[in-house]
Design a protein around this motif. Structure first.
Motif, mmCIF file in Angstrom:
data_model
loop_
_atom_site.group_PDB
_atom_site.id
_atom_site.type_symbol
_atom_site.label_atom_id
_atom_site.label_comp_id
_atom_site.label_asym_id
_atom_site.label_seq_id
_atom_site.Cartn_x
_atom_site.Cartn_y
_atom_site.Cartn_z
ATOM 1 N N GLU A 98 5.198 -15.269 31.194
ATOM 2 C CA GLU A 98 4.420 -16.352 31.883
ATOM 3 C C GLU A 98 4.093 -17.027 30.657
ATOM 4 O O GLU A 98 2.816 -16.583 30.346
ATOM 5 C CB GLU A 98 3.651 -15.912 33.068
ATOM 6 C CG GLU A 98 3.080 -17.001 33.925
ATOM 7 C CD GLU A 98 4.081 -17.052 35.038
ATOM 8 O OE1 GLU A 98 4.222 -18.377 35.265
ATOM 9 O OE2 GLU A 98 4.744 -16.524 35.512
ATOM 10 N N CYS A 99 4.606 -17.947 30.021
ATOM 11 C CA CYS A 99 4.179 -18.990 29.068
ATOM 12 C C CYS A 99 3.475 -18.071 28.004
ATOM 13 O O CYS A 99 2.490 -18.594 27.515
ATOM 14 C CB CYS A 99 3.273 -20.033 29.668
ATOM 15 S SG CYS A 99 1.861 -19.290 30.403
ATOM 16 N N LYS B 218 -4.144 -23.651 32.568
ATOM 17 C CA LYS B 218 -3.821 -24.881 31.593
ATOM 18 C C LYS B 218 -2.151 -25.024 31.742
ATOM 19 O O LYS B 218 -1.955 -26.284 31.654
ATOM 20 C CB LYS B 218 -4.274 -24.754 30.212
ATOM 21 C CG LYS B 218 -4.147 -25.683 29.383
ATOM 22 C CD LYS B 218 -5.292 -26.818 29.513
ATOM 23 C CE LYS B 218 -5.218 -27.779 28.338
ATOM 24 N NZ LYS B 218 -6.287 -28.689 28.660
ATOM 25 N N TYR B 219 -1.542 -24.184 31.615
ATOM 26 C CA TYR B 219 0.084 -24.502 31.666
ATOM 27 C C TYR B 219 0.608 -25.468 32.867
ATOM 28 O O TYR B 219 1.278 -25.831 32.747
ATOM 29 C CB TYR B 219 0.736 -23.210 31.383
ATOM 30 C CG TYR B 219 2.384 -23.299 31.544
ATOM 31 C CD1 TYR B 219 3.105 -23.717 30.464
ATOM 32 C CD2 TYR B 219 2.937 -23.008 32.566
ATOM 33 C CE1 TYR B 219 4.369 -23.811 30.410
ATOM 34 C CE2 TYR B 219 4.357 -23.049 32.719
ATOM 35 C CZ TYR B 219 4.917 -23.584 31.768
ATOM 36 O OH TYR B 219 6.452 -23.631 31.857
ATOM 37 N N TYR B 220 0.065 -24.578 34.149
ATOM 38 C CA TYR B 220 0.258 -25.202 35.331
ATOM 39 C C TYR B 220 -0.116 -26.805 35.358
ATOM 40 O O TYR B 220 0.490 -27.504 36.046
ATOM 41 C CB TYR B 220 0.196 -24.338 36.442
ATOM 42 C CG TYR B 220 0.528 -22.990 36.199
ATOM 43 C CD1 TYR B 220 1.794 -22.668 36.695
ATOM 44 C CD2 TYR B 220 -0.307 -21.859 36.006
ATOM 45 C CE1 TYR B 220 2.332 -21.234 36.526
ATOM 46 C CE2 TYR B 220 0.093 -20.542 35.827
ATOM 47 C CZ TYR B 220 1.649 -20.575 35.968
ATOM 48 O OH TYR B 220 2.178 -19.209 35.935
ATOM 49 N N ALA C 6 2.328 -28.858 33.524
ATOM 50 C CA ALA C 6 3.481 -28.876 34.048
ATOM 51 C C ALA C 6 3.250 -30.185 35.293
ATOM 52 O O ALA C 6 4.366 -30.908 35.759
ATOM 53 C CB ALA C 6 3.870 -27.768 34.470
ATOM 54 N N TYR D 182 -5.791 -30.564 23.376
ATOM 55 C CA TYR D 182 -5.505 -29.224 23.077
ATOM 56 C C TYR D 182 -6.051 -28.445 22.111
ATOM 57 O O TYR D 182 -6.520 -28.965 21.264
ATOM 58 C CB TYR D 182 -3.769 -29.331 22.612
ATOM 59 C CG TYR D 182 -2.976 -29.717 23.841
ATOM 60 C CD1 TYR D 182 -2.537 -28.665 24.729
ATOM 61 C CD2 TYR D 182 -2.256 -30.812 23.990
ATOM 62 C CE1 TYR D 182 -1.716 -29.235 25.712
ATOM 63 C CE2 TYR D 182 -1.664 -31.304 24.891
ATOM 64 C CZ TYR D 182 -1.340 -30.440 25.986
ATOM 65 O OH TYR D 182 -0.511 -31.025 26.895
#
Length: 121
Positions: A42-43, A60-62, A65, A121
């Motif tokens: 997962e990332c 944060k990844y989701y 996206a 970021y």
């Protein structure tokens, strides 16, 4: 040849290519299963390492996206509209109003995410 027949032929060719690719990968691919190969990924974060004592799982990844999806949808609708604006003729003002409303509705999540620091970021 009519347009319907050509569409059916194109659809049949697409189905043959898709099914042929799946069949070829099933026959030709190696069937070696290693523990790391079938493990959940997962990332870059090991999902097993997080416990309730370590705090929240980073999402944060989701968020990035979902932001991409929202703003990609905006481009998908905005580009064809911009290309064909000259064809609206006397209805161009109504089309402009509709597109401005659409852009304003998509600007709300953009501003919200910017204020929350989603682009940092």
């Amino acid at each position: 040849m009519s347009a319907g027949v050509s569409l059916l032929i194109m659809g049949a060719v697409a189905m043959v290519v898709a099914i042929g690719g799946l069949a070829a990968s099933a026959v030709l691919s190696p069937n070696k299963f290693a523990r790391t190969k079938v493990a959940t990924y997962e990332c870059g974060i090991d999902p097993m390492a997080f416990s309730p004592t370590q705090g929240r799982f980073p999402i944060k990844y989701y968020l990035v996206a979902m932001s991409f999806i929202v703003f990609d949808v905006e481009v998908v609708f905005l580009y064809p509209w911009a290309v064909s604006i000259s064809e609206f003729g006397s209805m161009a003002f109504i089309a402009l109003f509709a597109m401005m409303t659409f852009i304003e509705l998509l600007a709300i999540p953009f501003i919200y995410e910017w204020a929350r620091g989603g682009f940092d970021y």
